[in-house]
Design a protein around this motif. Structure first.
Motif, short mmCIF file in Angstrom:
data_model
loop_
_atom_site.label_atom_id
_atom_site.label_comp_id
_atom_site.label_asym_id
_atom_site.label_seq_id
_atom_site.Cartn_x
_atom_site.Cartn_y
_atom_site.Cartn_z
N CYS A 121 0.85 -1.19 0.00
CA CYS A 121 0.00 0.00 0.00
C CYS A 121 0.88 1.24 0.00
O CYS A 121 1.88 1.30 0.73
N ASN A 143 -0.57 4.38 0.38
CA ASN A 143 -1.42 5.51 0.79
C ASN A 143 -0.97 6.20 2.07
O ASN A 143 -1.24 7.38 2.24
N PHE A 144 -0.35 5.48 2.94
CA PHE A 144 0.10 6.08 4.20
C PHE A 144 -0.99 6.90 4.88
O PHE A 144 -0.80 8.07 5.19
N CYS A 145 -2.14 6.28 5.08
CA CYS A 145 -3.13 6.89 5.95
C CYS A 145 -2.42 7.08 7.28
O CYS A 145 -1.66 6.20 7.71
N TYR A 162 -2.83 6.90 10.38
CA TYR A 162 -2.95 5.99 11.53
C TYR A 162 -2.41 4.60 11.24
O TYR A 162 -2.28 3.79 12.14
N CYS A 163 -2.10 4.31 9.98
CA CYS A 163 -1.98 2.92 9.55
C CYS A 163 -0.54 2.42 9.42
O CYS A 163 0.32 3.06 8.81
N VAL A 170 0.16 -0.54 7.99
CA VAL A 170 0.24 -1.49 6.87
C VAL A 170 1.30 -1.12 5.82
O VAL A 170 2.09 -1.98 5.42
N PRO A 171 1.37 0.14 5.38
CA PRO A 171 2.39 0.46 4.36
C PRO A 171 3.81 0.18 4.83
O PRO A 171 4.70 -0.05 4.02
N GLN A 217 -4.61 -4.58 -0.81
CA GLN A 217 -4.83 -3.55 0.22
C GLN A 217 -5.66 -2.41 -0.36
O GLN A 217 -6.44 -1.79 0.31
N HIS A 224 -10.27 1.70 -1.96
CA HIS A 224 -10.09 3.02 -1.36
C HIS A 224 -10.99 4.02 -2.09
O HIS A 224 -10.91 4.12 -3.32
N GLN A 243 -13.88 5.32 7.15
CA GLN A 243 -13.03 5.65 8.32
C GLN A 243 -13.60 6.76 9.20
O GLN A 243 -13.54 6.66 10.41
N ARG A 292 -6.69 10.74 4.12
CA ARG A 292 -7.51 9.85 3.29
C ARG A 292 -7.70 10.39 1.87
O ARG A 292 -8.10 9.68 0.95
FE1 SF4 Z 1 -3.32 1.53 3.06
FE2 SF4 Z 1 -5.75 0.82 3.96
FE3 SF4 Z 1 -3.79 1.33 5.72
FE4 SF4 Z 1 -4.88 3.35 4.31
S1 SF4 Z 1 -5.94 2.02 5.82
S2 SF4 Z 1 -2.65 2.98 4.64
S3 SF4 Z 1 -5.32 2.36 2.35
S4 SF4 Z 1 -3.81 -0.37 4.21
#
Ligand code: SF4
Ligand code: 5AD
Length: 465
Positions: free
Chosen positions: A185, A187-189, A191-192, A194-195, A229, A262, A289, A301
């Protein structure tokens, strides 16, 4: 396709050699049990992990305590997922005292997290193997080392991520399958995490995806869930997601679903596909979200509430029966009561079929982790309870509105509570239970909806001419 991204054929062959070496070891584990935490991506990864373990000569063991090798495929998206994983592993330490030959392995997102490998090395010496998300395909090599050298192996690669094609897999369901279309991913939201643990976005070649789907259809799979993702930013071999979807649809698989989408990248072409593709189910997971523009901006976002609502309207004008689901975070740093109420009003406006709701969890290394977060936890708990109460009410109203309809259900399982009952999903994704036996599993059955519960429907099988 960037060649450096794809794991080479020679590396895959090397891993197959390691698998053969493990198979030939006189003293090796004979059975395994994989515990999967987190999202569908992890579920899919666990099928690959199981595939590799089978290739190494191990057989799946349903009862965790009986297995010779227990592998945790972990999640780190929220702190409680992580605590659960660590709690479980500590419990295994006791089991290992009774059975010293037991092998304990930890893989997945938590293992990939910054600093975690060092922490495990220092604090959990009884864990035999730790591997991250980027080097999962090297499991045969690592396990071989654990067994031959009889020592702890911790291997977490720092990388933007790779694509490994053609790995073996042991699918959980014979009639429903996950197919990855992209990984990572960008996007680097704010809070996240995952990236940071899943690396940069990389798409599989459309041909590879289609070939896998085709094989699944030939094997009798009735439902394919395309995974990524953020599937909307799929760019494989120059084609976009809507185009890939069209090509999967043309294969004739009865049901297609996908996740996650997304909102900022949901294209008009994809919306149009909902009106055109025969096998695309009328369901979309479109995580919002939050319902307040300022919070959405702080979350990075990159859409507004108005834009999101416009997408929902467009989609419903193309496909009025589409069922929408969402992920919602409550108590993002600095979220005020009024901002939270915007989330409630958005939920009232959209009327989701269901929503996953989370209290914001601070993840070290993310941007939001630096933001002041003065709201007391009790207030956040109170907010999420209000949100859940609202969503429960909406879900129940939507389910009640289905009573009297006739639906095609893909039967998934025998009901856990009632042996003479089976359950499966409608095209929109509602779970329906009805009297029936295990022979129906994997089949499409016409069902009349008779009543609605809090989260599921009840019906009876009908025959139509
Ligand atoms: Fe990526 Fe989803 Fe996390 Fe946003 S919420 S950074 S789109 S994995
Ligand atoms: N805190 C709470 N929820 C989170 N999610 C992702 N990161 C966090 C976090 N730090 C939620 C988002 C995402 C879902 C998979 O998990 O809602 O869509």
């Amino acid at each position: 396709m960037n060649e450096r991204l794809v794991v080479s054929e020679s590396e895959l062959a090397r891993q197959r050699d390691f698998a053969a070496r493990v198979r030939a070891l006189p003293e090796r584990p004979r059975s395994f049990h994989v515990v999967t935490m987190g999202c569908q991506m992890n579920e899919r990864d666990s099928e690959t992990i199981a595939g590799m373990l089978v290739e190494m000569g191990l057989r799946p063991e349903r009862v965790r305590e009986r297995a010779d090798l227990i592998l945790y495929n972990t999640c780190c998206v929220r702190e409680n997922a992580e605590n659960r994983a660590l709690g479980n592993v500590i419990w295994l330490k006791e089991l290992k005292k009774e059975r010293p030959e037991l092998l304990i392995c930890v893989g997945g997102c938590m293992a990939q997290e910054a600093g975690m490998a060092e922490r495990i090395k220092a604090m959990y010496p009884f864990i035999d193997l730790v591997f991250g998300t980027h080097n999962m395909h090297r499991l045969p090599e690592y396990l071989c080392r654990v067994l031959e050298e009889r020592r702890q192996v911790v291997e977490v690669a720092q990388s933007d991520g790779v694509i490994a094609e053609g790995l073996p897999q042991e699918r959980v369901s014979p009639f429903s399958a996950f197919v990855n279309i992209m990984y990572g991913c960008n996007n680097f939201c704010s809070y996240c995490i995952v990236p940071y643990v899943r690396g940069r976005e990389r798409s599989r070649e459309p041909e590879a995806v289609l070939e896998e789907c085709k094989r699944l259809v030939d094997e009798g799979v009735q439902e394919i869930m395309l995974l990524g993702q953020n599937v909307n930013s799929y760019r494989g071999g120059g084609s976009e997601f809507a185009e890939l979807l069209r090509r999967v649809d043309a294969l004739g698989v009865p049901r297609i679903r996908f996740m996650t989408s997304h909102p900022k990248d949901l294209s008009d072409e994809l919306i149009a596909a909902y009106g055109e593709l025969a096998h695309l189910m009328p369901a979309l997971h479109l995580p919002v979200q939050a319902g307040n523009d300022e919070i959405l901006r702080e979350m990075n976002r990159r859409y507004t509430r108005a834009h999101y609502l416009e997408l929902v309207n467009k989609l419903r004008s193309v496909r009025p029966d589409v069922g929408l689901t969402s992920d919602i975070i409550v108590g993002f740093p600095g979220e005020t009561e009024a901002q939270f109420e915007d989330t409630l009003s958005l939920v009232r406006e959209v009327r989701y079929d269901s929503a996953f709701t989370f209290i914001y969890s601070r993840r070290a290394g993310t941007k939001a982790a630096q933001m002041p977060d003065p709201t007391p936890q009790e207030e956040k708990t109170e907010r999420i309870q209000r949100l859940i109460a609202l969503q429960t009410e909406i879900t129940s109203e939507i389910l009640s509105s289905q009573v009297g309809k006739r639906e095609t259900v893909l039967v998934e399982s025998v009901s856990a509570r009632d042996e003479g009952w089976v359950g499966g999903k409608t095209p929109r994704g509602h779970m329906v239970n009805f009297p029936g036996n295990a022979d129906l599993i994997g089949k499409f059955v016409r069902v009349e909806i008779r009543s609605a519960g809090r989260n599921t429907l009840r019906g009876r099988q009908i025959t139509e001419v």
